[in-house]
Design an enzyme around this catalytic site. Structure first.
Site, PDB file in Angstrom:
ATOM      1  N   GLU A 147       0.896  -1.255   0.147  1.00 28.35           N
ATOM      2  CA  GLU A 147       0.021  -0.298  -0.207  1.00 28.35           C
ATOM      3  C   GLU A 147       0.868   1.073   0.006  1.00 28.35           C
ATOM      4  OE1 GLU A 147      -1.157   2.925   0.542  1.00 28.35           O
ATOM      5  OE2 GLU A 147      -2.003   2.635   2.476  1.00 28.35           O
TER       6      GLU A 147
ATOM      7  N   GLU B  74       3.141   9.128  -3.904  1.00 29.86           N
ATOM      8  CA  GLU B  74       4.333   8.721  -2.745  1.00 29.86           C
ATOM      9  C   GLU B  74       5.357   7.848  -3.750  1.00 29.86           C
ATOM     10  OE1 GLU B  74       2.148   6.592   0.327  1.00 29.86           O
ATOM     11  OE2 GLU B  74       1.498   8.623   1.172  1.00 29.86           O
TER      12      GLU B  74
END
Length: 680
Positions: free
Chosen positions: A142, A151
């Site tokens: 994740e 990210e």
């Protein structure tokens, strides 16, 4: 050992030396790591486990051992799910040392210490066979944010597929789709360009073209929102949502670092495309039977009671290069682009489509550094600006020499100029770009003889300060984080050694006991998650918070619904017209209690400022309407409020329970102390 740190106090505007624990930065990073929000996301947790179960079953059907790699393991939750569902080997990596150390303890508490190998590295630094004896054939990870790729998800997956995974691997999640919906929203359009909107009774203030628009290329800052809380009367959908990108994470298709797409749609209604709403979903298995969606409430298949709240994955608003009028029934093209970390979108007529071109730098780039999106909306909030006009009208004339104590291109210098002030002095102490933009607006409107900008209050000559007859502020300052930081206005007033007219003349620190629908979850213990004991994580977070984190934090409460359990209560009042020198030695403090007037769960205190411009005109940076206990307040959307979130929710009873408070403002350093405790 203690550390002595230099920080600028946003309230006084002065540099101060403060003493912090030597582990302050380390503890603050832990306290703000935001895992709790994800761990409270029940849908996420359950669907990740369903994806893991499906992956292990599929690999078993191939007659293969299940070798799992968990990238960015955090608490170790997904690794433990893999173990209990039959994985043969599990390797978990995390470069954030506090998380990795915590995961070691959690894994041990849950009896899996010998079944998971923890690698204290970034996945891109993991080596075979030094760290893993063989490549994994199942990846669970994740590494997503609101933008999906912000990210570094693309580089993480690309590296893992090339170096750490077998060619026919199974990935959880296996794929994602990104959705875009064209929107007409006059409110959101005010968040995207710089304009000073004075009441219509006054001559308009023009904005030079070079300063009007945010640059919307890949360098544009993320504008993430809880779109489910955006009132329906603030936007209109111009067409159904469309998939603009599909990301394959398991190697079946190429996962490019950069990509473009053209998506055609037919307008379902006429209007102007001011913005795009963006969200994404995930396939948690290889065939798309298990899906997790980040869509706003109106695109979810669940009822309001079933809808999963999450703050780690919200939705985002993007803007086209220029708003485009659209006509119902006609065709248009959404032009989309991403690089490794960022996204950009534009709209063009389908039959007049031009080459995709993204302007990544321009003269307007300074806007990104000088103004938040809500600040731009604030400068165009004519209903609020009208309150200032009502207060100042008739008090400003050709003899008025004003000092405007607000930053980020405040509307006040222009309002004062249009009301006839002789001279106006303003300080823009933030980015140099903000001074350049403000000066360009002044020059464009031929007000250079009236409005004068300085970079600091110390730069204003004493001879000018002596001529000041009026001090005016919104107040708004670029360093403001918490509501009372804007009391810097009071410290600026105290640099004037003579009597002047002061607007606003009084400020009130207000508070109210509330029951948040969901926001409290970001600070509450997670305990046991899907049958796995994560109490070690709760202890780590609480210890870190006690060392480093303030108990009160800023939030935009219009995005986080809460029910009032008490009436608004005045904690402190500040006489801004009086110089601090005249109240030196006065103790500014109060204590008392809130009466709970509605049954519910006490899980927060909302805090905000109210300013009295004069006896008849008031502006609230918190609730905008009268509040009745048991109802949901309407909040100012352009200003952040503050919240106190107790560690645990507690049931309260109307006309029986109370919440005690203590409030103290320290004049010498501008620090505010607030504490709250429940009396059942």
């Amino acid at each position: 050992m203690a550390l002595k740190l230099s920080k600028v106090n946003p309230t006084t505007g002065k540099q101060h030396w403060i003493v912090e624990d030597e582990n302050y930065d380390y503890c603050q990073e832990i306290a703000r790591s935001a895992y709790a929000d994800m761990l409270h996301d029940t849908e996420r947790n359950k669907k990740y486990e369903l994806g893991i179960i499906a992956a292990i079953k599929r690999m078993r059907e191939r007659g293969r051992a299940c070798n799992v790699l968990d990238i960015g393991t955090g608490t170790g939750l997904l690794s433990m799910m893999a173990v209990r569902n039959g994985a043969d080997t599990v390797h978990a990596c995390d470069a954030f040392e506090p998380a990795a150390a915590c995961a070691e303890k959690i894994i041990a508490v849950n009896g899996m210490a010998g079944k998971i190998k923890l690698i204290h590295k970034r996945s891109t630094d993991v080596l075979i066979p030094e760290d893993m004896s063989v490549k994994a054939n199942i990846l669970v990870t994740e590494v997503f944010d609101t933008e999906l790729i912000g990210e570094g998800a693309i580089s993480t997956f690309r590296h893992a597929l090339k170096h750490l995974l077998e060619p026919d691997c199974i990935v959880v999640p296996s794929a994602s789709r990104m959705y875009i919906q064209p929107i007409q929203s006059f409110y959101l359009s005010t968040c995207n360009h710089l304009k000073i909107s004075l009441p219509k009774e006054l001559a308009a203030i023009g904005t030079p073209p070079s300063a009007e628009q945010f640059n919307n290329g890949l360098a544009a800052p993320l504008f993430d929102l809880q779109l489910s809380q955006l009132s329906n009367d603030l936007f209109d959908a111009l067409a159904p949502p469309k998939v603009v990108f599909t990301f394959d994470f398991c190697g079946r298709k190429d996962l490019p670092k950069e990509n473009e797409s053209v998506t055609l749609f037919t307008a379902s209604t006429s209007g102007s495309c001011h913005a795009f709403f963006m969200w994404w979903d995930l396939d948690m298995d290889m065939v798309g039977d298990i899906q997790l969606s980040c869509a706003p409430a109106w695109h979810q298949p669940y009822s309001a009671d079933e809808l999963q709240w999450r703050d780690h994955w919200m939705q985002a608003v993007f803007f086209p290069q220029n708003p485009l009028p659209v006509v119902k029934g006609e065709g248009y093209a959404i032009l989309s682009q991403h690089d490794e970390y960022s996204l950009a979108f534009d709209i063009q007529p389908a039959d007049k489509r031009k080459e995709i071109y993204w302007l990544e730098d321009s003269g307007s780039q300074a806007l990104h550094h000088c103004y938040t999106r809500p600040r731009l909306a604030m400068l165009q909030d004519t209903s609020s600006i009208s309150v200032y006009m009502k207060s100042l009208q008739g008090k400003v004339d050709g003899n008025t020499t004003a000092l405007c104590a607000s930053e980020s291109s405040s509307f006040l210098p222009y309002l004062l100029a249009r009301l006839g002030a002789k001279k106006i002095y303003v300080v823009e102490s933030g980015f140099i770009g903000s001074r350049r933009i403000a000066q360009s607006i002044i020059d464009y409107n031929e007000l250079a003889d009236v409005i004068h900008i300085y970079s600091s209050y110390d730069d204003i000559p004493a001879s000018i300060m002596e001529q000041i007859t009026m001090l005016v502020g919104e107040p708004y300052f670029s360093l403001t984080s918490l509501p009372w930081d804007d009391l810097r206005f009071w410290y600026i007033r105290s640099t004037l050694t003579h009597n002047v007219q002061v607007y606003p003349g009084t400020a009130h620190l207000m508070a109210m006991v509330v029951q948040f629908d969901d926001l409290h979850k970001i600070r509450q213990p997670v305990g046991v998650v899907e049958g796995l004991d994560l109490n070690v994580y709760d202890e780590m977070i609480e210890n870190a918070r006690l060392t480093s984190d303030d108990s009160i934090e800023p939030q935009s409460l219009w995005e986080y619904p809460c029910k009032a359990l008490s009436l608004p209560f005045r904690l402190l009042t500040f006489d801004l017209a009086t110089s601090l020198a005249d109240v030196e030695g006065v103790q500014m403090s109060s204590e008392g209690h809130f009466d709970i007037l509605s049954n519910g769960e006490y899980n927060g205190i909302a805090i905000w400022m109210v300013y009295d411009l004069d006896k008849s005109n008031q502006v609230s940076f918190g609730v905008l309407e009268d509040v009745s206990p048991g109802t949901y307040p309407k909040w100012n959307m352009e200003r952040k409020q503050a919240v106190f979130l107790p560690r645990l929710s507690q049931a309260v009873t109307a006309n029986k329970s109370t919440v005690s408070y203590k409030a103290a403002f320290h004049l010498e350093d501008g620090n505010m102390e607030l504490s709250f405790s429940l009396n059942s």
